[in-house]
Scaffold this motif. Structure first.
Motif, PDB file in Angstrom:
ATOM      1  N   ILE A 686       0.841  -1.209   0.000  1.00 47.81           N
ATOM      2  CA  ILE A 686       0.000   0.000   0.000  1.00 47.81           C
ATOM      3  C   ILE A 686       0.870   1.250   0.000  1.00 47.81           C
ATOM      4  CG2 ILE A 686      -1.618   1.342   1.404  1.00 47.81           C
ATOM      5  CD1 ILE A 686      -2.786  -1.394   2.336  1.00 47.81           C
ATOM      6  N   THR A 687       1.933   1.241   0.814  1.00 50.59           N
ATOM      7  CA  THR A 687       2.823   2.402   0.906  1.00 50.59           C
ATOM      8  C   THR A 687       3.483   2.707  -0.428  1.00 50.59           C
ATOM      9  OG1 THR A 687       3.281   1.876   3.222  1.00 50.59           O
ATOM     10  CG2 THR A 687       4.807   3.367   2.121  1.00 50.59           C
ATOM     11  N   PHE A 688       4.036   1.668  -1.048  1.00 54.18           N
ATOM     12  CA  PHE A 688       4.746   1.874  -2.309  1.00 54.18           C
ATOM     13  C   PHE A 688       3.782   2.200  -3.453  1.00 54.18           C
ATOM     14  CE2 PHE A 688       8.410  -0.891  -0.653  1.00 54.18           C
ATOM     15  CZ  PHE A 688       9.020   0.223  -0.112  1.00 54.18           C
ATOM     16  N   THR A 689       2.594   1.634  -3.409  1.00 49.92           N
ATOM     17  CA  THR A 689       1.597   1.981  -4.417  1.00 49.92           C
ATOM     18  C   THR A 689       1.237   3.460  -4.318  1.00 49.92           C
ATOM     19  OG1 THR A 689       0.675  -0.248  -4.438  1.00 49.92           O
ATOM     20  CG2 THR A 689      -0.737   1.508  -5.252  1.00 49.92           C
ATOM     21  N   SER A 690       1.064   3.942  -3.089  1.00 51.01           N
ATOM     22  CA  SER A 690       0.750   5.364  -2.870  1.00 51.01           C
ATOM     23  C   SER A 690       1.872   6.250  -3.411  1.00 51.01           C
ATOM     24  CB  SER A 690       0.544   5.632  -1.373  1.00 51.01           C
ATOM     25  OG  SER A 690      -0.505   4.833  -0.866  1.00 51.01           O
ATOM     26  N   LEU A 691       3.123   5.837  -3.154  1.00 54.57           N
ATOM     27  CA  LEU A 691       4.258   6.616  -3.654  1.00 54.57           C
ATOM     28  C   LEU A 691       4.297   6.609  -5.181  1.00 54.57           C
ATOM     29  CD1 LEU A 691       7.037   5.526  -1.123  1.00 54.57           C
ATOM     30  CD2 LEU A 691       5.981   7.785  -1.307  1.00 54.57           C
ATOM     31  N   ALA A 692       4.012   5.444  -5.776  1.00 51.65           N
ATOM     32  CA  ALA A 692       4.000   5.353  -7.237  1.00 51.65           C
ATOM     33  C   ALA A 692       2.939   6.282  -7.835  1.00 51.65           C
ATOM     34  CB  ALA A 692       3.746   3.911  -7.670  1.00 51.65           C
ATOM     35  N   ILE A 693       1.771   6.324  -7.200  1.00 50.41           N
ATOM     36  CA  ILE A 693       0.686   7.177  -7.684  1.00 50.41           C
ATOM     37  C   ILE A 693       1.071   8.652  -7.543  1.00 50.41           C
ATOM     38  CG2 ILE A 693      -1.689   7.909  -7.243  1.00 50.41           C
ATOM     39  CD1 ILE A 693      -2.249   4.978  -6.419  1.00 50.41           C
ATOM     40  N   ILE A 694       1.697   9.002  -6.416  1.00 53.41           N
ATOM     41  CA  ILE A 694       2.132  10.392  -6.202  1.00 53.41           C
ATOM     42  C   ILE A 694       3.130  10.807  -7.276  1.00 53.41           C
ATOM     43  CG2 ILE A 694       3.464  11.896  -4.664  1.00 53.41           C
ATOM     44  CD1 ILE A 694       2.195  10.342  -2.311  1.00 53.41           C
ATOM     45  N   ILE A 695       4.080   9.913  -7.571  1.00 50.78           N
ATOM     46  CA  ILE A 695       5.087  10.221  -8.592  1.00 50.78           C
ATOM     47  C   ILE A 695       4.421  10.388  -9.957  1.00 50.78           C
ATOM     48  CG2 ILE A 695       7.124   9.341  -9.786  1.00 50.78           C
ATOM     49  CD1 ILE A 695       7.806   7.837  -7.158  1.00 50.78           C
ATOM     50  N   ALA A 696       3.495   9.481 -10.272  1.00 49.90           N
ATOM     51  CA  ALA A 696       2.787   9.575 -11.552  1.00 49.90           C
ATOM     52  C   ALA A 696       1.989  10.871 -11.640  1.00 49.90           C
ATOM     53  CB  ALA A 696       1.870   8.372 -11.727  1.00 49.90           C
ATOM     54  N   CYS A 697       1.381  11.262 -10.532  1.00 50.77           N
ATOM     55  CA  CYS A 697       0.580  12.493 -10.516  1.00 50.77           C
ATOM     56  C   CYS A 697       1.456  13.739 -10.677  1.00 50.77           C
ATOM     57  CB  CYS A 697      -0.220  12.590  -9.219  1.00 50.77           C
ATOM     58  SG  CYS A 697      -1.591  11.428  -9.155  1.00 50.77           S
ATOM     59  N   LEU A 698       2.668  13.691 -10.141  1.00 52.10           N
ATOM     60  CA  LEU A 698       3.583  14.817 -10.328  1.00 52.10           C
ATOM     61  C   LEU A 698       3.854  15.039 -11.818  1.00 52.10           C
ATOM     62  CD1 LEU A 698       6.224  14.313  -7.469  1.00 52.10           C
ATOM     63  CD2 LEU A 698       4.693  16.270  -7.775  1.00 52.10           C
TER      64      LEU A 698
END
Length: 807
Positions: A686-698
């Protein structure tokens, strides 16, 4: 010249602060996350490699199919070690471990419970790298009543490591002489014990039975020996040693037994494979799983790719704005190689800045990551020796790849075309950018689906009806420490008003003690009528205390003297016996290792199946026998104030055993511990998925800003012609939403396949529901829309006069 490239690069980056910040932040976050996962993976892969002879060390396994049941054991017979040394020339050394659980160690007037205790042969020091700082490894474990401890334990009990010759009192009465002190075993070991008791202290170690498996046996091969060639000799060994003893018990030859579909096999597992590839009965510690190493490695690659895609996307997006700059530079005589060097310099500078930030971010995130993963990872001098060169190389590679498009594509423009504006392409013309957005959101959707499936499975495990009630059951461990006072303690506890019931038994459905025996339907010991099952000794309060259900027959009774030879079977055992109604029928089992003494028991009841293994496994047969087993006192309580009840029970304990430490836990916590690995994996996922989504959103945020900037005049004209804000926002957002929809179509089948593979490891599992795909897709669309809308609304609200002034 290089100085000029760098100076110009910094000026250009500072001129576009917003895009530079997004580039640096996204790449730094991706690199930091990737670093944490790499630390985790390297730690998992490093288990047992500190042993200098690791490439020649193997554990002997035992695979048995007998009585309708298959088992894979990490243990083997007691006499196997001696037979290996005398009969197999490939073997240089053999050592055995025997785990009999924890014991109490006296420190002053207090007894401290120690769990990391093992019986071991003296030869362990010839096989494993266990440096001894005090004592002689050749003799330290040769005699009875000797113990080797590690340095931390020596300091704990004696405040020094110079303790050879001192005595430890175990279980209140056994005196063991300290004959050696070893360095603390590294964390990356598949076993980690504080006390090594000499094997001659254990009478069981001298047994000659080849059909009883209780010893973890390790061998050291000679340098020129082959493990495969050695394994080829195992069938002969089984025939010579197991065969005769088996025939004396069941009156069938080994060949006859194998013809009926049963088998007895020995095999080898390399030492360095045990932690990640072994999940057998009686492992010496909680092992990892290579599956999760693969999963996290894939996530690390995915996140790094998303971060790199962002970098490339934004670099290519901004590059077209610099087409005129390229044209002017070319007109003024700048050669192409200088233009390429300029663009690559800017890209590499950004990656180096991001890398430096990533190292600091990873060091700050490491304590939290350790807490989530259960690791003790840290930055050390040894870590930095390989990390710094890798990061430098990675920064150069990423910088060159991301800067390659503007460097080689733009530098090839003809100045006349650029200055006439023929190469000004908007967002829609950026096929490469569209492809990269689809790529990174496909990964994000994949991770979202994976996260939802893992969460759903963990929730299913927590809520599944297990056939017993684990809520508010307090477990007092090792009650045998108070000896004859155990029954008194149980009676006193049951008098407490908050206590509903209590039972004495160390056999619990949350894991722990296990004991397998083969039962037969008659005296003939016919293999066709055999049932290999776990046997648990319980009292009459066991079933009601744990909320189990009797589906046929009755429970044990203290009023029935004949119940000492009675048993209760679970539904699975009843089905495998093959009788329509097994209640009041008899079973027979050998009470000695050679099958000479046969004891009959009668079945008085059938208990509803309950999960006593992990939900990764199907329910197997279990037979409950009547008796007193003082492993633990299991107490069913009914109160909101649990701690008050625990305090009262502690007072009862102290009255009966003032110098004994009361060790307790709660059954629901012990149940959760069985699935701690999955829970940690779920949290990390869950943590890494959230980080991946944040990076993609940037990246998406930057692209949306670029797209809005490219279409400023179009937006101005549309507003002048009467378009409202919602229409413009929808127009600008739709280009990105289409890309996310394509991502959903691409990612869904891959995610479904991968998570189905993961779920196969559970015998009891939730199927992937349609709503998981819908939620993942909807989440991706919402995230993309919210990210893009921020820039879209800003562009839609801008004054059209400003954008059309230059026309």
């Amino acid at each position: 010249m290089i100085k000029n490239f760098i100076k110009t690069a910094f000026r250009t980056l500072l001129k576009n602060k917003g895009f530079t910040a997004i580039n640096v932040l996204g790449l730094a976050l991706g690199l930091a996350t990737c670093m944490l996962i790499v630390f985790y993976v390297i730690d998992e892969l490093s288990y047992d490699r500190f042993n200098t002879k690791a490439d020649r060390i193997y554990r002997v396994n035992n695979d048995i199919k007998f009585g309708g049941r298959e088992n894979s054991y990490a243990v083997s017979p007691a006499p196997m070690a001696a037979a290996f040394l005398s009969e197999l020339p490939e073997v240089e050394q053999v050592a055995r471990f025997r785990d009999q659980g924890g014991l109490q160690v006296k420190k002053g007037n207090q007894n401290i419970r120690e769990q990391r205790v093992i019986y071991a042969d003296a030869s362990i020091f010839n096989i494993f790298t266990l440096p001894m700082t005090q004592g002689d490894p050749a003799t330290a474990l040769k005699d009875p009543r000797c113990v080797v401890i590690n340095e931390s334990t020596a300091k704990k009990y004696f405040n020094t490591i110079n303790v050879v010759g001192n005595t430890l009192t175990l279980n209140d009465s056994l005196l063991y002489k300290v004959t050696g002190v070893i360095k603390d075993i590294p964390k990356q070991a598949h076993f980690n014990f504080d006390f090594f008791l000499s094997m001659p202290s254990l009478a069981e170690s001298k047994q000659t039975s080849w059909v009883s498996n209780n010893f973890n046996t390790y061998i050291l091969l000679k340098k020129d020996a082959s493990a495969k060639a050695l394994e080829a000799k195992f069938p002969k060994l089984v025939k010579e040693h197991v065969g005769p003893q088996l025939q004396s018990i069941i009156h069938l030859s080994l060949d006859d037994v194998e013809k009926q579909g049963n088998y007895f096999r020995f095999s080898l597992t390399p030492l360095t494979d045990i932690h990640l590839y072994s999940n057998r009965v009686a492992e010496l510690g909680a092992n990892g799983n290579i599956q999760y190493v693969y999963i996290f490695s894939a996530i690390a690659i995915f996140i790094l790719l998303i971060a790199c895609v962002n970098f490339m996307n934004l670099s290519t997006a901004r590059s077209s704005n610099r087409a005129r700059e390229v044209g002017v530079r070319k007109v003024l005589g700048s050669p192409r190689k200088f233009l390429i060097a300029q663009f690559l310099s800017e890209s590499i500078i950004v990656t180096f800045i991001a890398t430096i930030i990533a190292v600091f971010a990873a060091s700050l995130m490491l304590p939290l990551f350790n807490q989530i993963s259960g690791k003790e990872l840290m930055f050390t001098a040894q870590t930095l020796t390989w990390l710094i060169p890798v990061l430098i190389l990675l920064a150069i590679v990423i910088g060159c790849i991301a800067g390659s498009y503007p460097a080689f594509f733009l530098s090839a423009f003809q100045p006349i075309d650029v200055l006439k504006g023929k190469l000004s392409a908007g967002f829609k013309g950026g096929f490469l950018r569209s492809f990269l957005v689809v790529f990174q959101f496909s990964i994000s959707i994949f991770l979202i689906i994976g996260t939802l499936v893992i969460y759903n499975q963990l929730k299913y495990i927590q809520n599944k009806d297990l056939g017993y009630k684990r809520e508010q059951v307090l477990l007092i461990h090792h009650v045998y420490n108070i000896g004859k006072q155990t029954q008194v303690f149980k009676k006193e506890v049951k008098k407490l008003p908050e206590v509903l019931n209590a039972t004495l038994s160390g056999f619990l459905p949350t894991g722990g003690e296990s004991n397998s025996t083969t039962f037969f339907e008659d005296h003939s010991m016919d293999m066709k009528k055999a049932l290999t099952t776990q046997v648990w000794q319980v009292d009459a309060d066991y079933i009601p205390t744990l909320g189990m259900k009797i589906v046929s027959g009755r429970n044990f009774s203290t009023q029935m003297a004949t119940d000492t030879s009675a048993v209760i079977v679970n539904e699975t055992a009843a089905k495998m016996i093959g009788l329509t109604d097994p209640v009041n029928k008899q079973l027979f089992y050998p009470t000695d290792a050679y099958g000479k003494i046969i004891k009959p028991v009668h079945i008085i009841g059938i208990v509803k199946d309950f999960n006593f293994n992990s939900l990764r496994q199907n329910i197997t047969p279990v037979i409950l026998t009547y008796g007193e087993e003082w492993g633990s006192l299991d107490i069913k309580v009914k109160t909101a104030n649990i701690q008050e009840v625990v305090a009262r029970i502690k007072n009862k304990w102290k009255e009966l055993a003032p110098n004994q430490q009361m060790d307790y836990s709660f059954m629901d916590e012990d149940f959760d511990a069985v699935y701690r690995t999955e829970q940690r994996i779920g949290t990390i996922f869950i943590t890494f998925t959230s980080l991946a989504i944040i990076i993609a959103c940037l990246g998406l945020f930057g692209l949306a800003a670029y797209a809005a900037e490219q279409r400023t005049k179009e937006i101005g004209i549309r507003k002048v012609l009467g378009a409202n804000v919602s229409t413009i926002v929808g127009m600008l957002s739709m280009d990105f939403i289409k890309l996310v929809l394509i991502s959903i179509v691409i990612a869904t089948p891959f995610a479904w396949w991968a998570m189905q593979k993961w779920l196969q490891y559970f015998a009891y599992r939730q199927n992937i529901q349609w709503w998981v795909i819908a939620v993942a897709g909807g989440t991706g669309i919402v995230i993309a829309f919210v990210t893009v809308s921020f820039q879209s609304i800003k562009a839609a609200l801008s004054n059209p006069v400003n954008s059309l002034r230059s026309e």
